[in-house]
Design a protein around this motif. Sequence first.
Motif, PDB file in Angstrom:
ATOM      1  N   UNK A 266       0.830  -1.203   0.000  1.00  0.00           N
ATOM      2  CA  UNK A 266       0.000   0.000   0.000  1.00  0.00           C
ATOM      3  C   UNK A 266       0.868   1.258   0.000  1.00  0.00           C
ATOM      4  N   UNK A 267       1.841   1.318   0.888  1.00  0.00           N
ATOM      5  CA  UNK A 267       2.713   2.499   0.931  1.00  0.00           C
ATOM      6  C   UNK A 267       3.570   2.605  -0.332  1.00  0.00           C
ATOM      7  N   UNK A 268       4.065   1.483  -0.824  1.00  0.00           N
ATOM      8  CA  UNK A 268       4.927   1.484  -2.007  1.00  0.00           C
ATOM      9  C   UNK A 268       4.177   1.859  -3.277  1.00  0.00           C
ATOM     10  N   UNK A 269       2.856   1.785  -3.256  1.00  0.00           N
ATOM     11  CA  UNK A 269       2.067   2.130  -4.445  1.00  0.00           C
ATOM     12  C   UNK A 269       1.676   3.608  -4.470  1.00  0.00           C
ATOM     13  N   UNK A 270       2.172   4.386  -3.534  1.00  0.00           N
ATOM     14  CA  UNK A 270       1.910   5.818  -3.512  1.00  0.00           C
ATOM     15  C   UNK A 270       2.516   6.466  -4.762  1.00  0.00           C
ATOM     16  N   UNK A 271       1.808   7.439  -5.331  1.00  0.00           N
ATOM     17  CA  UNK A 271       2.248   8.096  -6.567  1.00  0.00           C
ATOM     18  C   UNK A 271       3.661   8.670  -6.494  1.00  0.00           C
ATOM     19  N   UNK A 272       4.109   9.054  -5.314  1.00  0.00           N
ATOM     20  CA  UNK A 272       5.440   9.669  -5.218  1.00  0.00           C
ATOM     21  C   UNK A 272       6.567   8.693  -5.569  1.00  0.00           C
ATOM     22  N   UNK A 273       6.275   7.394  -5.653  1.00  0.00           N
ATOM     23  CA  UNK A 273       7.304   6.410  -5.991  1.00  0.00           C
ATOM     24  C   UNK A 273       7.257   5.953  -7.448  1.00  0.00           C
ATOM     25  N   UNK A 274       6.250   6.367  -8.215  1.00  0.00           N
ATOM     26  CA  UNK A 274       6.115   5.918  -9.606  1.00  0.00           C
ATOM     27  C   UNK A 274       7.386   6.214 -10.396  1.00  0.00           C
ATOM     28  N   UNK A 275       7.899   7.423 -10.270  1.00  0.00           N
ATOM     29  CA  UNK A 275       9.106   7.788 -11.019  1.00  0.00           C
ATOM     30  C   UNK A 275      10.307   6.941 -10.601  1.00  0.00           C
ATOM     31  N   UNK A 276      10.373   6.577  -9.335  1.00  0.00           N
ATOM     32  CA  UNK A 276      11.473   5.721  -8.865  1.00  0.00           C
ATOM     33  C   UNK A 276      11.435   4.387  -9.611  1.00  0.00           C
ATOM     34  N   UNK A 277      10.259   3.766  -9.698  1.00  0.00           N
ATOM     35  CA  UNK A 277      10.138   2.460 -10.354  1.00  0.00           C
ATOM     36  C   UNK A 277      10.389   2.552 -11.853  1.00  0.00           C
ATOM     37  N   UNK A 278       9.959   3.650 -12.455  1.00  0.00           N
ATOM     38  CA  UNK A 278      10.061   3.761 -13.915  1.00  0.00           C
ATOM     39  C   UNK A 278      11.386   4.361 -14.384  1.00  0.00           C
ATOM     40  N   UNK A 279      12.258   4.771 -13.460  1.00  0.00           N
ATOM     41  CA  UNK A 279      13.532   5.355 -13.886  1.00  0.00           C
ATOM     42  C   UNK A 279      14.759   4.690 -13.264  1.00  0.00           C
ATOM     43  N   UNK A 280      14.566   3.775 -12.341  1.00  0.00           N
ATOM     44  CA  UNK A 280      15.684   3.069 -11.717  1.00  0.00           C
ATOM     45  C   UNK A 280      16.091   1.916 -12.621  1.00  0.00           C
ATOM     46  N   UNK A 281      17.398   1.738 -12.804  1.00  0.00           N
ATOM     47  CA  UNK A 281      17.887   0.815 -13.828  1.00  0.00           C
ATOM     48  C   UNK A 281      18.138  -0.606 -13.355  1.00  0.00           C
ATOM     49  N   UNK A 282      17.475  -1.030 -12.281  1.00  0.00           N
ATOM     50  CA  UNK A 282      17.565  -2.428 -11.866  1.00  0.00           C
ATOM     51  C   UNK A 282      16.147  -2.974 -11.726  1.00  0.00           C
TER      52      UNK A 282
ATOM     53  N   UNK B 243      -3.218   5.178  -8.915  1.00  0.00           N
ATOM     54  CA  UNK B 243      -3.642   3.893  -8.349  1.00  0.00           C
ATOM     55  C   UNK B 243      -2.874   3.644  -7.061  1.00  0.00           C
ATOM     56  N   UNK B 244      -3.521   2.998  -6.136  1.00  0.00           N
ATOM     57  CA  UNK B 244      -2.811   2.435  -4.994  1.00  0.00           C
ATOM     58  C   UNK B 244      -3.085   0.939  -5.032  1.00  0.00           C
ATOM     59  N   UNK B 245      -2.361   0.207  -4.251  1.00  0.00           N
ATOM     60  CA  UNK B 245      -2.577  -1.238  -4.245  1.00  0.00           C
ATOM     61  C   UNK B 245      -4.000  -1.559  -3.806  1.00  0.00           C
ATOM     62  N   UNK B 246      -4.489  -0.825  -2.826  1.00  0.00           N
ATOM     63  CA  UNK B 246      -5.842  -1.071  -2.331  1.00  0.00           C
ATOM     64  C   UNK B 246      -6.908  -0.661  -3.340  1.00  0.00           C
ATOM     65  N   UNK B 247      -6.713   0.469  -4.023  1.00  0.00           N
ATOM     66  CA  UNK B 247      -7.758   0.981  -4.919  1.00  0.00           C
ATOM     67  C   UNK B 247      -7.754   0.335  -6.297  1.00  0.00           C
ATOM     68  N   UNK B 248      -6.657  -0.288  -6.701  1.00  0.00           N
ATOM     69  CA  UNK B 248      -6.587  -0.913  -8.020  1.00  0.00           C
ATOM     70  C   UNK B 248      -7.551  -2.093  -8.064  1.00  0.00           C
ATOM     71  N   UNK B 249      -8.409  -2.082  -9.057  1.00  0.00           N
ATOM     72  CA  UNK B 249      -9.419  -3.138  -9.151  1.00  0.00           C
ATOM     73  C   UNK B 249      -8.762  -4.463  -9.538  1.00  0.00           C
ATOM     74  N   UNK B 250      -8.906  -5.441  -8.660  1.00  0.00           N
ATOM     75  CA  UNK B 250      -8.306  -6.756  -8.834  1.00  0.00           C
ATOM     76  C   UNK B 250      -8.775  -7.431 -10.120  1.00  0.00           C
TER      77      UNK B 250
END
Length: 171
Positions: free
Chosen positions: A81-97, A116-123
């Motif tokens: 839930x915390x990791x799906x916060x919008x402030x981390x999107x750029x980290x996931x999409x720009x980190x090279x590992x 989207x958050x992990x909780x709000x994303x429709x399964x």
Amino acid sequence: MKLHMILSIISILFILNLSACSKEEIKYDGEPLKIAVIGDLPELNNEKIHFESISLKELSEDTVQISTNYDAIMITPLMFEEASNDRFVEVYTSTKIPFIFFDSEKRNLPFTNGGLTYESARWESLKNGSHTTIYLSDINANREDAWYFYLNDKKELDVLYKEIFEKVEML
């Protein structure tokens, strides 16, 4: 007295044996891997796999250093839930590992897409039956890739881990 002492020694040996066997044995024999973990550290037994706990704050503050020091970053359900916060999107999409979203029924989508958050994303709309996703973005090549790993009645968790580690080694 001797019987009591012998029973005590046997009990201690039994407990030591149980604790030594409590970690799941993973039959990965590729290159050694160092994996940063955000969430629960996996309890695995393989001398070639080294896990180190890091925080989301550490990840977002120094992605270059983390990319240099680790082969992959694993995020576990405890932190979804915390990791799906919008402030981390750029980290996931720009980190090279590669990022391993371990045991994510919603794949990488709540983490790599804003709004989207992990909780709000429709399964239902994200269901593909996968257990774990490895996500890797290459912004220089304008491309992103995701690999899905499945766990079912015929596949054991140790085999799933082995497949994940082999993929990380290839990347």
